[in-house]
Design an enzyme around this catalytic site. Structure first.
Site, PDB file in Angstrom:
ATOM      1  N   ASP A 143      78.091  50.736  45.996  1.00  0.00           N
ATOM      2  CA  ASP A 143      77.248  50.880  47.174  1.00  0.00           C
ATOM      3  C   ASP A 143      78.002  51.769  48.156  1.00  0.00           C
ATOM      4  O   ASP A 143      79.177  51.514  48.457  1.00  0.00           O
ATOM      5  CB  ASP A 143      77.010  49.527  47.841  1.00  0.00           C
ATOM      6  CG  ASP A 143      76.012  48.654  47.094  1.00  0.00           C
ATOM      7  OD1 ASP A 143      75.738  48.954  45.918  1.00  0.00           O
ATOM      8  OD2 ASP A 143      75.521  47.675  47.681  1.00  0.00           O
ATOM      9  N   HIS A 207      81.473  49.374  39.748  1.00  0.00           N
ATOM     10  CA  HIS A 207      80.965  49.151  38.399  1.00  0.00           C
ATOM     11  C   HIS A 207      81.029  50.444  37.592  1.00  0.00           C
ATOM     12  O   HIS A 207      81.156  51.539  38.146  1.00  0.00           O
ATOM     13  CB  HIS A 207      79.523  48.645  38.463  1.00  0.00           C
ATOM     14  CG  HIS A 207      79.395  47.300  39.112  1.00  0.00           C
ATOM     15  ND1 HIS A 207      78.968  46.180  38.433  1.00  0.00           N
ATOM     16  CD2 HIS A 207      79.648  46.877  40.392  1.00  0.00           C
ATOM     17  CE1 HIS A 207      78.957  45.136  39.252  1.00  0.00           C
ATOM     18  NE2 HIS A 207      79.364  45.541  40.453  1.00  0.00           N
ATOM     19  N   SER A 313      86.209  51.482  51.000  1.00  0.00           N
ATOM     20  CA  SER A 313      87.088  52.598  50.661  1.00  0.00           C
ATOM     21  C   SER A 313      86.273  53.674  49.981  1.00  0.00           C
ATOM     22  O   SER A 313      85.147  53.943  50.391  1.00  0.00           O
ATOM     23  CB  SER A 313      88.258  52.148  49.792  1.00  0.00           C
ATOM     24  OG  SER A 313      89.247  53.155  49.764  1.00  0.00           O
TER      25      SER A 313
END
Length: 545
Positions: A143, A207, A313
């Protein structure tokens, strides 16, 4: 006799004794400066050729001890929060940074013992649907906001932002999976890169963007500068200066790598396949440098969790693909895990059922570079498929198909776009992202009985019914637009014409009927309903405009 009369007080005597051994502040500051200077020298030795570059203030900024600050922040985040404070603290944080508490797997805030656990929260199963290979060649690994993307230059340089570059070899280090060079594409292939920035309010786990095999995990013990978009615009080599973990391997098209990059207060990077890997350790325990971790080659499925940050980050992707690969994103666009990142063009538009999971791919027409609006009609993008018919009155021009199109067939891909502010010519493709189409598609008119949809997930226009040559291409504006810049009265003549078109924000869900709505509009409607807004309040707000 009083102590004052007899000489110094006990407190004065104690202070005088302590003063004999006290270090003057200037000496202490100078010693800290020496320690930090030695640290910078070790940094330069650990990564030869990589130096801090930027305006003068950047050099002063780079002297601050961000690694120590980040370790202190990590220590604070691991402190147990009293139960009575957990709910108010986490809700306040979520309100400030926009966290969605409804999608957390563990909904009870009291179960998060500290901030670190809350930052690293899991999501409910299904909260992030993963686009399959028929929809996307790659999906978003996190995200976040798209900072930059594109091809890696032939000399191996990656554009950080316009005017600033860094070396792909410096980012990745030598790779066993590609014969000693970081990445050398095969004939007909190119190297591509994408950078996604995770803000403090985003979901913090990352992911796999594809099915691939990881062969090497490499840890760069390095700096922890901020990776905010503002700093990325001025501090060159930012991503190769910072601490990072490089996962190297291969996918079906060649070289593939995924690089989670640390940042200020984000020293902790977790890699699921390397549970013993620890980042931002004191230099006395782990000197600055590059460390390869022994891992057995491991196959990772698209969408599988690979690790995470203990705060926001950046994730960088560098991968090899056929040179025809096309990104399906825009700079500044907000992405979620599993959403399409790129796709392949093919020679034909296949006919598909628009309600199935199979999605048509792009047109064989190769788009030229993005045009500046208004669209240059002398340089059509899809002359064999679309035609603009100009009218003499304002807003009377229209877009028609030049060839027959079947129901569910892709009419045209959406390519060569530019991100833009909300305007009457723009199209909204995400909650906070608008684009200019820069093609014939800008002449699509509105209809409450549209002949097409704008498929924002796959960036293409798809026919809702069979179209004959000369039939107009229309779409339902509120299907993509939440709050339009120029509302209008519709005279489309459809049986269920809404008449007043202001954007989906003002339309009750029931009034949409079976009309297609883009995913971001469905999400915004769900948020509106969760907040308790009634249909009567929507109509009142609409009437007040």
């Amino acid at each position: 006799m009083s102590s004052e009369a007899g000489g110094k007080t006990h407190g004065q005597q104690h202070h005088a004794a302590w003063s004999k051994y006290a270090i003057p502040p200037a000496v202490g500051i100078a010693w800290l400066a020496v320690l930090q200077y030695r640290h910078m020298m070790r940094r330069n030795e650990a990564q030869p050729g990589v130096r801090v570059e930027g305006p003068f203030w950047i050099y002063l900024y780079a002297m601050l001890p961000f690694r120590a600050i980040s370790r202190a922040w990590g220590w604070m985040n691991d402190l147990t929060v009293p139960e009575f404070l957990r709910g108010p603290l986490y809700r306040t944080y979520s309100s400030i940074f926009g966290c969605n508490l409804d999608e957390m797997r563990q909904e009870n805030l009291l179960e998060y013992r500290n901030l670190a656990e809350f930052f690293y929260r899991e999501l409910k199963p299904g909260a992030r649907p993963i686009a399959g290979p028929e929809r996307a060649a790659l999906v978003s690994p996190a995200d976040g906001k798209v900072l930059h993307f594109g091809k890696v230059e032939s000399d191996g340089s990656i554009e950080q932002v316009k005017g600033l570059t860094y070396s792909v070899n410096a980012l990745l280090g030598p790779s066993e999976v590609s014969g000693g060079a970081a990445a050398v594409p095969a004939p007909g292939n190119s190297l591509f890169q994408a950078v996604i920035y995770l803000a403090p309010g985003d979901y913090h786990r990352f992911h796999s963007p594809a099915d691939w095999r990881v062969g090497t995990v490499r840890h760069f013990a390095a700096e922890l500068f901020s990776v905010s978009p503002m700093l990325a615009r001025v501090l060159n080599h930012l991503f190769v200066l910072n601490e990072r973990v490089v996962m190297l391997g291969r996918w079906k098209h060649g070289f593939f790598s995924m690089i989670p990059v640390g940042a200020t207060n984000v020293g902790s990077i977790r890699i699921n396949m390397c549970p013993d890997l620890a980042t931002n350790l004191p230099e006395s325990e782990l000197p600055l440098g590059v460390y390869d971790h022994a891992v057995a080659p491991q196959d990772v499925a698209r969408g599988a969790e690979m690790g995470g940050f203990r705060l926001g980050s950046t994730v960088v992707l560098v991968f090899e693909a056929p040179s025809s690969f096309e990104f399906a994103i825009a700079e500044g666009q907000k992405l979620r895990v599993g959403e399409p990142l790129g796709r392949w063009p093919v020679a034909e538009f296949p006919s598909v059922n628009m309600h199935s999971t199979a999605v048509p791919t792009a047109d064989s027409v190769k788009l030229p570079a993005a045009y500046t609006h208004p669209f240059d009609v002398s340089k059509p993008h899809f002359p064999s498929r679309l035609r603009v018919e100009f009218g003499s009155a304002d807003f009377s021009s229209k877009l028609v198909v030049a060839a027959a199109v079947a129901q569910g067939e892709a009419i045209a891909p959406i390519r060569g776009t530019t991100q833009a502010a909300k305007a009457w010519t723009s199209v909204q493709i995400a909650k906070d992202t608008h684009i200019e189409l820069n093609s014939e598609l800008v002449y699509m008119n509105h209809s409450c009985n549209p002949s097409a949809i704008i498929d924002t997930a796959n960036m293409q226009v798809v026919a809702t019914r069979a179209l004959r040559p000369g039939d107009e291409v229309t779409f339902f504006y509120p299907s993509t637009e939440w709050d339009m810049s120029q509302p209008f009265v519709c005279w489309c003549g459809a049986e269920r014409c809404l008449r007043r078109i202001r954007g989906a924000r003002y339309i009750p869900r029931a009034e949409f009927g079976d009309l297609y709505l883009a995913p971001h509009i469905l999400d915004l409607i769900a948020e509106r309903e969760a907040s308790g807004v009634t249909d009567e309040q929507l109509r009142a707000a609409d009437a007040a405009q």
